[in-house]
Design an enzyme around this catalytic site. Structure first.
Site, PDB file in Angstrom:
ATOM      1  N   ASP A  49       0.817  -1.211   0.000  1.00 48.64           N
ATOM      2  CA  ASP A  49       0.000   0.000   0.000  1.00 48.64           C
ATOM      3  C   ASP A  49       0.852   1.263   0.000  1.00 48.64           C
ATOM      4  O   ASP A  49       2.080   1.200   0.150  1.00 48.64           O
ATOM      5  CB  ASP A  49      -0.965  -0.005   1.192  1.00 48.64           C
ATOM      6  CG  ASP A  49      -0.296  -0.370   2.518  1.00 48.64           C
ATOM      7  OD1 ASP A  49       0.949  -0.357   2.577  1.00 48.64           O
ATOM      8  OD2 ASP A  49      -1.014  -0.651   3.485  1.00 48.64           O
ATOM      9  N   ASN A  83      -7.735  -2.625  14.226  1.00 48.76           N
ATOM     10  CA  ASN A  83      -9.121  -3.001  13.900  1.00 48.76           C
ATOM     11  C   ASN A  83      -9.181  -4.205  12.949  1.00 48.76           C
ATOM     12  O   ASN A  83     -10.221  -4.484  12.363  1.00 48.76           O
ATOM     13  CB  ASN A  83      -9.874  -1.803  13.306  1.00 48.76           C
ATOM     14  CG  ASN A  83      -9.242  -1.294  12.016  1.00 48.76           C
ATOM     15  OD1 ASN A  83      -8.302  -1.902  11.495  1.00 48.76           O
ATOM     16  ND2 ASN A  83      -9.738  -0.188  11.497  1.00 48.76           N
ATOM     17  N   HIS A 101      -7.387  -4.568  10.153  1.00 52.03           N
ATOM     18  CA  HIS A 101      -7.132  -4.318   8.726  1.00 52.03           C
ATOM     19  C   HIS A 101      -5.823  -4.950   8.267  1.00 52.03           C
ATOM     20  O   HIS A 101      -4.883  -5.115   9.044  1.00 52.03           O
ATOM     21  CB  HIS A 101      -7.228  -2.832   8.369  1.00 52.03           C
ATOM     22  CG  HIS A 101      -6.100  -1.957   8.795  1.00 52.03           C
ATOM     23  ND1 HIS A 101      -6.283  -0.777   9.477  1.00 52.03           N
ATOM     24  CD2 HIS A 101      -4.767  -2.058   8.607  1.00 52.03           C
ATOM     25  CE1 HIS A 101      -5.124  -0.205   9.688  1.00 52.03           C
ATOM     26  NE2 HIS A 101      -4.186  -0.963   9.185  1.00 52.03           N
ATOM     27  N   GLU A 115      -9.797  -1.828   5.250  1.00 51.11           N
ATOM     28  CA  GLU A 115     -10.483  -1.576   6.516  1.00 51.11           C
ATOM     29  C   GLU A 115     -11.672  -2.517   6.668  1.00 51.11           C
ATOM     30  O   GLU A 115     -12.133  -3.112   5.684  1.00 51.11           O
ATOM     31  CB  GLU A 115     -10.976  -0.118   6.526  1.00 51.11           C
ATOM     32  CG  GLU A 115      -9.870   0.923   6.399  1.00 51.11           C
ATOM     33  CD  GLU A 115      -9.145   1.197   7.721  1.00 51.11           C
ATOM     34  OE1 GLU A 115      -9.175   0.332   8.622  1.00 51.11           O
ATOM     35  OE2 GLU A 115      -8.551   2.284   7.838  1.00 51.11           O
TER      36      GLU A 115
HETATM   37  C1  GLP Z   1      -0.659   0.555   8.545  1.00 53.68           C
HETATM   38  C2  GLP Z   1      -0.289  -0.263   7.320  1.00 53.68           C
HETATM   39  C3  GLP Z   1      -0.538  -1.733   7.557  1.00 53.68           C
HETATM   40  C4  GLP Z   1       0.105  -2.136   8.865  1.00 53.68           C
HETATM   41  C5  GLP Z   1      -0.539  -1.393  10.003  1.00 53.68           C
HETATM   42  C6  GLP Z   1       0.033  -1.757  11.365  1.00 53.68           C
HETATM   43  O1  GLP Z   1      -1.997   0.868   8.594  1.00 53.68           O
HETATM   44  N1  GLP Z   1      -1.000   0.130   6.134  1.00 53.68           N
HETATM   45  O2  GLP Z   1      -0.010  -2.468   6.466  1.00 53.68           O
HETATM   46  O3  GLP Z   1      -0.043  -3.511   9.061  1.00 53.68           O
HETATM   47  O4  GLP Z   1      -0.304  -0.020   9.783  1.00 53.68           O
HETATM   48  O5  GLP Z   1       1.170  -0.999  11.638  1.00 53.68           O
HETATM   49  P1  GLP Z   1       2.167  -1.264  12.807  1.00 53.68           P
HETATM   50  O6  GLP Z   1       2.967  -2.451  12.415  1.00 53.68           O
HETATM   51  O7  GLP Z   1       3.001  -0.032  12.887  1.00 53.68           O
HETATM   52  O8  GLP Z   1       1.364  -1.496  14.030  1.00 53.68           O
END
Ligand code: GLP
Length: 242
Positions: A68, A136, A138, A143
């Site tokens: 992404d 949440n 995702h 989402e």
């Molecule tokens: C973002 C990314 C996700 C990732 C999530 C969790 O929203 N788009 O791909 O898994 O954050 O991030 P973190 O690993 O910093 O908790």
């Protein structure tokens, strides 16, 4: 089928994840890796960089596709996933730039970019897709409520996701982009193998939904229960609700 590995701490999580990743890299002449951003994979990326430096693991023939990217930031903005990946992995493993794919978030034709990205991915098959998980549930930026049939698309970010990610933006929360471009859930599910890493208590509900919850669009990660080959590596805090 989901194989769940619970470890003591983040160091161990990162080492275990590296072993899974390395096995795939070593078993292919031209491995295709699906990569993720966020804080969760950073330790794994450090292991990959160290292994490249110490053991000479080559990334000449490795192709990557990132999950992404934020919409609206210039490529070289310090908070784009483009910048994140170059800083935290690509520069350290000397992967040729032509092998790297990240959705272009500041494209003038975002729908066209989505189609182009999906097309580029369908010319390859991802051998291993790395995922983090949002609080949440995702995956990527898919989402809750996203269709399991979704391909690469533009999403509006939920408030919780923007708040979770606000810590990376030194300016005010208003600076966190409102939209992103993400592989869809169907895109992610095409990977031969999926590796999900999560640590910390704020991931415990999401991990519960992924492992024990009903397969439902309310928890995007629960779709992984329908995949043949998933490895989930979590620390004790993230596993605390199981
Ligand atoms: C973002 C990314 C996700 C990732 C999530 C969790 O929203 N788009 O791909 O898994 O954050 O991030 P973190 O690993 O910093 O908790």
């Amino acid at each position: 089928m989901i194989k769940l590995i619970v470890v003591e701490n983040y160091e161990e999580l990162s080492r275990e994840a590296f072993k899974v990743m390395k096995e795939v890299i070593d078993s292919k002449s031209h491995p295709v890796l699906g990569l993720a951003t966020g804080s969760s994979p950073i330790g794994l990326y450090k292991n990959m960089i160290q292994d490249h430096k110490e053991n000479g693991t080559s990334y000449e023939n490795v192709t990557t596709f990132n999950l992404d990217e934020y919409v609206g930031l210039k490529k070289n903005h310090r908070e784009t996933y483009y910048t994140f990946m170059h800083k935290n992995l690509f520069e350290g493993i000397e992967i040729p730039e032509k092998n790297v794919h990240i959705p272009v978030g500041d494209s003038e034709d975002l729908d066209g970019e989505c189609r182009k990205y999906e097309q580029a991915m369908s010319d390859y098959q991802v051998d291993i897709q790395l995922l983090g998980i949002g609080g949440n549930g995702h995956i990527g930026f898919n989402e809750p409520g996203t269709s399991f049939d979704s391909l690469t698309h533009i999403v509006e970010l939920k408030e919780r996701t923007r708040q979770d990610n606000a810590r990376f933006f030194t300016d005010l929360e208003e600076d966190v982009p409102t939209h992103a471009i993400t592989m869809g859930i169907a895109t992610v599910m095409k990977a031969k193998k999926i590796l999900l890493v999560a640590n910390g208590e704020n991931k415990a509900d999401a991990i519960y939904g992924l492992i024990k919850g009903p397969v439902s669009e309310d928890c995007p990660a629960s779709v992984l229960q329908n995949h043949d080959d998933v490895v989930v590596i979590v620390d004790k805090a993230a596993a605390s609700k199981l």
